[in-house]
Design a protein around this motif. Structure first.
Motif, PDB file in Angstrom:
ATOM      1  N   SER A  39      34.115 -33.280   2.708  1.00 53.82           N
ATOM      2  CA  SER A  39      34.465 -33.645   4.088  1.00 53.82           C
ATOM      3  C   SER A  39      34.909 -32.447   4.920  1.00 53.82           C
ATOM      4  O   SER A  39      35.736 -32.586   5.813  1.00 53.82           O
ATOM      5  CB  SER A  39      35.594 -34.681   4.053  1.00 53.82           C
ATOM      6  OG  SER A  39      35.244 -35.798   3.273  1.00 53.82           O
ATOM      7  N   GLU A  41      33.714 -30.588   7.417  1.00 57.75           N
ATOM      8  CA  GLU A  41      33.634 -30.690   8.884  1.00 57.75           C
ATOM      9  C   GLU A  41      34.622 -31.722   9.415  1.00 57.75           C
ATOM     10  O   GLU A  41      35.265 -31.494  10.438  1.00 57.75           O
ATOM     11  CB  GLU A  41      32.210 -31.030   9.311  1.00 57.75           C
ATOM     12  CG  GLU A  41      31.245 -29.872   9.135  1.00 57.75           C
ATOM     13  CD  GLU A  41      29.847 -30.206   9.618  1.00 57.75           C
ATOM     14  OE1 GLU A  41      29.708 -31.052  10.527  1.00 57.75           O
ATOM     15  OE2 GLU A  41      28.902 -29.613   9.080  1.00 57.75           O
ATOM     16  N   HIS A  42      34.739 -32.846   8.735  1.00 57.04           N
ATOM     17  CA  HIS A  42      35.666 -33.897   9.166  1.00 57.04           C
ATOM     18  C   HIS A  42      37.108 -33.397   9.105  1.00 57.04           C
ATOM     19  O   HIS A  42      37.886 -33.600  10.042  1.00 57.04           O
ATOM     20  CB  HIS A  42      35.490 -35.131   8.274  1.00 57.04           C
ATOM     21  CG  HIS A  42      36.435 -36.234   8.595  1.00 57.04           C
ATOM     22  ND1 HIS A  42      36.291 -37.041   9.700  1.00 57.04           N
ATOM     23  CD2 HIS A  42      37.557 -36.659   7.955  1.00 57.04           C
ATOM     24  CE1 HIS A  42      37.283 -37.914   9.729  1.00 57.04           C
ATOM     25  NE2 HIS A  42      38.068 -37.705   8.681  1.00 57.04           N
ATOM     26  N   ARG A  44      38.183 -30.256   9.149  1.00 59.55           N
ATOM     27  CA  ARG A  44      38.384 -29.210  10.152  1.00 59.55           C
ATOM     28  C   ARG A  44      38.527 -29.787  11.558  1.00 59.55           C
ATOM     29  O   ARG A  44      39.196 -29.203  12.401  1.00 59.55           O
ATOM     30  CB  ARG A  44      37.248 -28.191  10.101  1.00 59.55           C
ATOM     31  CG  ARG A  44      37.300 -27.311   8.853  1.00 59.55           C
ATOM     32  CD  ARG A  44      36.128 -26.343   8.801  1.00 59.55           C
ATOM     33  NE  ARG A  44      36.258 -25.262   9.747  1.00 59.55           N
ATOM     34  CZ  ARG A  44      36.752 -24.063   9.447  1.00 59.55           C
ATOM     35  NH1 ARG A  44      37.155 -23.805   8.231  1.00 59.55           N
ATOM     36  NH2 ARG A  44      36.841 -23.129  10.369  1.00 59.55           N
ATOM     37  N   ALA A  45      37.905 -30.933  11.805  1.00 60.37           N
ATOM     38  CA  ALA A  45      37.977 -31.574  13.125  1.00 60.37           C
ATOM     39  C   ALA A  45      39.216 -32.453  13.286  1.00 60.37           C
ATOM     40  O   ALA A  45      39.488 -32.927  14.389  1.00 60.37           O
ATOM     41  CB  ALA A  45      36.721 -32.419  13.351  1.00 60.37           C
ATOM     42  N   ALA A  60      34.923 -22.994   5.434  1.00 59.64           N
ATOM     43  CA  ALA A  60      33.604 -23.582   5.646  1.00 59.64           C
ATOM     44  C   ALA A  60      32.709 -23.425   4.418  1.00 59.64           C
ATOM     45  O   ALA A  60      31.877 -24.281   4.132  1.00 59.64           O
ATOM     46  CB  ALA A  60      32.951 -22.961   6.876  1.00 59.64           C
TER      47      ALA A  60
END
Length: 160
Positions: A39, A41-42, A44-45, A60
């Protein structure tokens, strides 16, 4: 300086609303690694995570299990010294690690900054986790203010 006053016993475990929070450590290595690497990207967002970790976590490119283990050993050491605290968040019924919560000191006495994330496939737990942690910290801990980033803006939860 410690995040909580001397004499306060830091809870090792907390259960509420189907979630189990337990102090994060090496025993969570494989489950933690699987949770955040699935997860990136999730996570990090998630509001507050980028700022809270200086934009460096989660990386990343991921980490090896050995690198993740070193990170968890560091979390456990800081928790033992009460510098800051980290908790694994598990689904109480399944036992699956679904996220983490980090308690960071602030410059204000008896105030804490909270960061949390959940796996992308368990995103529906973001709201309940925020509520569980806020209620727990204001009800059972010595904090008078809890700074938790909710949505796009930081929110301050205060004890009544």
């Amino acid at each position: 300086m410690t995040i909580v006053p001397a004499g306060f016993e830091v809870p090792a475990v907390h259960r509420a609303r189907g979630l189990r929070l337990e102090l994060l450590g090496p025993q969570h290595n494989e489950a933690d690694h699987a949770a955040w690497t699935s997860s990136i990207e999730h996570v990090r967002a998630t509001p507050g995570i980028a700022e809270g970790f200086g934009g460096h976590w989660p990386p990343a490119a991921g980490m090896t299990l050995e690198e993740n283990l070193a990170d968890l050993v560091s979390h456990a050491d800081r928790s033992a010294r009460r510098v800051d605290l980290a908790y694994a968040v598990l689904d109480h019924l399944e036992g699956t690690l679904v996220g983490c919560v980090y308690l960071k000191p602030t410059r204000e006495p008896l105030a804490v900054r909270v960061l949390s994330w959940v796996r992308a496939d368990r995103a529906e737990l973001d709201g309940p986790l925020t509520q569980v942690v806020g209620d727990w910290l204001l009800g059972d801990w010595p904090f008078t203010a809890v700074r938790y980033r909710i949505g796009l803006a930081p929110a301050t939860l205060r004890a009544l």
